[in-house]
Design a protein around this motif. Structure first.
Motif, PDB file in Angstrom:
ATOM      1  N   ALA A  17      -2.128   7.358  54.145  1.00  0.00           N
ATOM      2  CA  ALA A  17      -1.970   7.683  55.564  1.00  0.00           C
ATOM      3  C   ALA A  17      -2.538   6.580  56.450  1.00  0.00           C
ATOM      4  CB  ALA A  17      -2.653   9.016  55.867  1.00  0.00           C
ATOM      5  N   ILE A  18      -3.695   6.030  56.070  1.00  0.00           N
ATOM      6  CA  ILE A  18      -4.302   4.948  56.856  1.00  0.00           C
ATOM      7  C   ILE A  18      -3.411   3.714  56.842  1.00  0.00           C
ATOM      8  CG2 ILE A  18      -6.237   3.337  56.934  1.00  0.00           C
ATOM      9  CD1 ILE A  18      -8.042   5.612  56.017  1.00  0.00           C
ATOM     10  N   GLU A  19      -2.845   3.403  55.695  1.00  0.00           N
ATOM     11  CA  GLU A  19      -1.971   2.233  55.586  1.00  0.00           C
ATOM     12  C   GLU A  19      -0.776   2.362  56.519  1.00  0.00           C
ATOM     13  OE1 GLU A  19      -1.151  -1.490  54.431  1.00  0.00           O
ATOM     14  OE2 GLU A  19      -2.893  -0.346  53.746  1.00  0.00           O
ATOM     15  N   VAL A  20      -0.172   3.548  56.571  1.00  0.00           N
ATOM     16  CA  VAL A  20       0.976   3.754  57.444  1.00  0.00           C
ATOM     17  C   VAL A  20       0.544   3.788  58.911  1.00  0.00           C
ATOM     18  CG1 VAL A  20       2.880   5.304  58.018  1.00  0.00           C
ATOM     19  CG2 VAL A  20       2.217   4.989  55.636  1.00  0.00           C
ATOM     20  N   LEU A  21      -0.587   4.428  59.179  1.00  0.00           N
ATOM     21  CA  LEU A  21      -1.071   4.538  60.553  1.00  0.00           C
ATOM     22  C   LEU A  21      -1.366   3.178  61.156  1.00  0.00           C
ATOM     23  CD1 LEU A  21      -2.052   6.370  62.890  1.00  0.00           C
ATOM     24  CD2 LEU A  21      -4.293   6.407  61.801  1.00  0.00           C
ATOM     25  N   THR A  22      -1.970   2.293  60.387  1.00  0.00           N
ATOM     26  CA  THR A  22      -2.398   1.010  60.924  1.00  0.00           C
ATOM     27  C   THR A  22      -1.351  -0.089  60.802  1.00  0.00           C
ATOM     28  OG1 THR A  22      -3.502   0.509  58.813  1.00  0.00           O
ATOM     29  CG2 THR A  22      -4.841   1.478  60.556  1.00  0.00           C
ATOM     30  N   HIS A  23      -0.364   0.088  59.907  1.00  0.00           N
ATOM     31  CA  HIS A  23       0.616  -0.974  59.692  1.00  0.00           C
ATOM     32  C   HIS A  23       2.058  -0.519  59.828  1.00  0.00           C
ATOM     33  CE1 HIS A  23      -2.496  -3.750  58.319  1.00  0.00           C
ATOM     34  NE2 HIS A  23      -2.975  -2.779  57.561  1.00  0.00           N
ATOM     35  N   GLY A  24       2.298   0.776  60.054  1.00  0.00           N
ATOM     36  CA  GLY A  24       3.653   1.280  60.050  1.00  0.00           C
ATOM     37  C   GLY A  24       4.505   0.772  61.195  1.00  0.00           C
ATOM     38  N   PRO A  25       5.871   0.805  61.062  1.00  0.00           N
ATOM     39  CA  PRO A  25       6.558   1.253  59.853  1.00  0.00           C
ATOM     40  C   PRO A  25       6.378   0.269  58.712  1.00  0.00           C
ATOM     41  CG  PRO A  25       8.134   0.421  61.460  1.00  0.00           C
ATOM     42  CD  PRO A  25       6.805   0.427  62.139  1.00  0.00           C
ATOM     43  N   VAL A  26       6.173   0.815  57.522  1.00  0.00           N
ATOM     44  CA  VAL A  26       5.911  -0.024  56.357  1.00  0.00           C
ATOM     45  C   VAL A  26       6.689   0.533  55.172  1.00  0.00           C
ATOM     46  CG1 VAL A  26       3.845   1.307  55.811  1.00  0.00           C
ATOM     47  CG2 VAL A  26       4.071  -1.007  54.913  1.00  0.00           C
ATOM     48  N   SER A  27       7.217  -0.357  54.347  1.00  0.00           N
ATOM     49  CA  SER A  27       8.039   0.066  53.223  1.00  0.00           C
ATOM     50  C   SER A  27       7.176   0.678  52.131  1.00  0.00           C
ATOM     51  CB  SER A  27       8.818  -1.121  52.654  1.00  0.00           C
ATOM     52  OG  SER A  27       7.940  -2.038  52.023  1.00  0.00           O
ATOM     53  N   ARG A  28       7.797   1.520  51.346  1.00  0.00           N
ATOM     54  CA  ARG A  28       7.084   2.143  50.233  1.00  0.00           C
ATOM     55  C   ARG A  28       6.617   1.085  49.223  1.00  0.00           C
ATOM     56  NH1 ARG A  28       8.310   7.804  49.610  1.00  0.00           N
ATOM     57  NH2 ARG A  28       9.711   8.536  51.249  1.00  0.00           N
ATOM     58  N   SER A  29       7.451   0.075  49.011  1.00  0.00           N
ATOM     59  CA  SER A  29       7.069  -0.955  48.047  1.00  0.00           C
ATOM     60  C   SER A  29       5.831  -1.711  48.507  1.00  0.00           C
ATOM     61  CB  SER A  29       8.232  -1.928  47.830  1.00  0.00           C
ATOM     62  OG  SER A  29       8.602  -2.553  49.050  1.00  0.00           O
ATOM     63  N   GLU A  30       5.728  -1.938  49.824  1.00  0.00           N
ATOM     64  CA  GLU A  30       4.550  -2.631  50.348  1.00  0.00           C
ATOM     65  C   GLU A  30       3.304  -1.767  50.210  1.00  0.00           C
ATOM     66  OE1 GLU A  30       2.464  -5.815  52.270  1.00  0.00           O
ATOM     67  OE2 GLU A  30       4.311  -5.622  51.115  1.00  0.00           O
ATOM     68  N   ILE A  31       3.434  -0.466  50.489  1.00  0.00           N
ATOM     69  CA  ILE A  31       2.299   0.443  50.314  1.00  0.00           C
ATOM     70  C   ILE A  31       1.852   0.465  48.857  1.00  0.00           C
ATOM     71  CG2 ILE A  31       1.518   2.841  50.504  1.00  0.00           C
ATOM     72  CD1 ILE A  31       3.604   3.216  52.726  1.00  0.00           C
ATOM     73  N   ALA A  32       2.826   0.587  47.958  1.00  0.00           N
ATOM     74  CA  ALA A  32       2.503   0.634  46.531  1.00  0.00           C
ATOM     75  C   ALA A  32       1.807  -0.641  46.090  1.00  0.00           C
ATOM     76  CB  ALA A  32       3.780   0.853  45.725  1.00  0.00           C
ATOM     77  N   ARG A  33       2.257  -1.784  46.616  1.00  0.00           N
ATOM     78  CA  ARG A  33       1.639  -3.056  46.232  1.00  0.00           C
ATOM     79  C   ARG A  33       0.201  -3.151  46.727  1.00  0.00           C
ATOM     80  NH1 ARG A  33       0.366  -7.727  48.358  1.00  0.00           N
ATOM     81  NH2 ARG A  33       1.162  -7.131  50.416  1.00  0.00           N
TER      82      ARG A  33
END
Length: 417
Positions: A17-33
């Protein structure tokens, strides 16, 4: 859906949630990486976040995987137009570009799905803002504080909250920042600035507004805000140093604000920079507060000249070469450079953000600051990455709103074992 229904999150869900909140929109592959997650684990973690309405798939920003490049046959004959260069017979050329697989829909947060009120309480004024879920300020207001009685302060914040709620009915929570700290599980507030000792301010405000409330030291709130959405975004080691009514300090390591048992951020009164320095009404002789805070600088000039000046007037006088203002400002500049060097030596941050109402000192006395930094650093040490930001009180209020977002929506992180 109230904000409280989004919590509690597991540590892994919270990280997503923090990753999306601070960097979104963000791809799932980027989050996973970034989070070192498998595709299956990420799907499992994001499903409840999407179902709760915290995250949303963003079809408008959908992207497709990059085309797969592959070998192709050598051309059998020269092209019809001689102007086109013919590749050699053994050349390998890309296969035709095709979209393969399902499009990857980035994850994002609907910024205006909820709003948060943030307040900064000073000795004589309350500053309030409303932010989106992504911390963008959409409204701001300031009212004088006629009394520091806790019930009266809670009543004033209640009135401001109701005004905000009239324009932003999806108000989901309140954050309050002040010069003090919250103690114990009963969340009582102690604030020397306001003359409070063990005040149940959280309960007072929640009872009036019927909204969840987070009260925090104002420096801690500002640090959290800058670490998430400001100068420290994406950094592993980050420091905020504030100068204004006092001197504040916050250290972020691994994306988390370092907290102590008492979590007192106003450490400047005991931070001795020059034991032979000035003695002022607030702080030990030669402390960071005695040398750098706005009240102390004003006190020193008034004691020497018999005249009261505002901080901006003192900076102007120093820039014009006034002897007394110049002496006080130069001493403050050397103290600031020493403090910055000490932080860099021991905390080794990637960046130090200097914030607060007092950072005009940097513009007037930057050479003296840099000289002190150099004098207190190893000759082979890397240059200090120092960034300055003149923060008005709305920035502090925004920090309180960010803290409310972080705790009320995502849940307070568990301390490391």
């Amino acid at each position: 859906m109230p904000a409280a229904s989004w919590a509690p999150l597991s540590p892994a869900e919270r990280a997503v949630a923090i990753e999306v909140l601070t960097h979104g929109p963000v791809s799932r592959s980027e989050i996973a990486r970034k989070l070192n997650l498998s595709a299956g684990s990420l799907t499992r973690l994001t499903k409840p976040l999407i179902e709760s309405g915290l995250l949303v798939e963003d079809p408008a920003a959908a992207s497709f995987p990059l085309p797969v490049q592959g070998p192709g046959p050598a051309p059998a004959a020269a092209p019809a137009f001689p102007a086109v260069k013919v590749p050699p017979p053994d050349a390998r050329i890309p296969a035709p570009t095709t979209r393969q697989g399902r499009p990857s829909q980035p994850l994002d947060i609907v910024a205006d799905s909820r709003f948060f009120a943030g307040f900064k309480i000073t000795e004589d004024t309350v500053y309030g803002v409303v932010t989106t879920l992504k911390s963008d300020v959409v409204a701001a207001r300031a009212l004088p504080l006629p009394t520091r009685e806790p019930a009266d302060v809670a009543g004033l914040l209640h009135a401001m909250t109701m005004d905000f709620a009239a324009d932003f009915p999806r108000l989901a929570g309140i954050g309050v920042g002040l010069g003090g700290y919250v103690v114990g599980p009963d969340r009582t507030v102690t604030s020397p600035f306001l003359g409070w000792d063990g005040v149940p301010f959280v309960d007072l405000l929640e009872q009036r507004t019927d909204l969840p409330v987070v009260v925090e030291n104002d420096v801690a709130a500002l640090v959290e805000s800058e670490a998430w959405f400001g100068a420290g975004r994406g950094l592993d080691r980050f420091v905020v140093l504030t100068i204004g009514a006092g001197v504040g300090y916050g250290l972020v390591i691994g994306g988390q604000l370092v907290r102590s048992g008492d979590d007192i951020r106003g450490i400047g009164r005991r931070w001795i920079v020059n034991p032979n320095g000035p003695l002022t009404p607030d702080g030990d002789r030669g402390s960071a507060t005695a040398l750098l805070s706005i009240p102390s600088i004003r006190h020193q000039v008034a004691a020497a000249t018999g005249r009261n000046h505002t901080y901006d007037e003192i900076l102007t006088l120093a820039a014009a070469g006034d002897p007394m203002a110049t002496r006080v400002i130069d001493e403050a500049a050397r103290a600031l450079g020493t403090v910055v060097a000490q932080i860099a030596n021991f905390a080794m941050p990637q960046k130090i953000l200097l914030a607060g109402e007092g950072v005009g000192l940097v513009e007037v006395a930057n050479p003296a600051i840099n000289e002190a930094i150099t004098a207190n650093r190893h000759p082979l040490a890397e240059p200090v990455a120092l960034e300055t930001k003149i923060s008005d009180f709305n920035d502090w209020a925004r920090g309180a709103a960010v803290l409310a977002i972080k705790i009320l929506v995502l849940g307070r992180p568990k301390p490391p074992q």
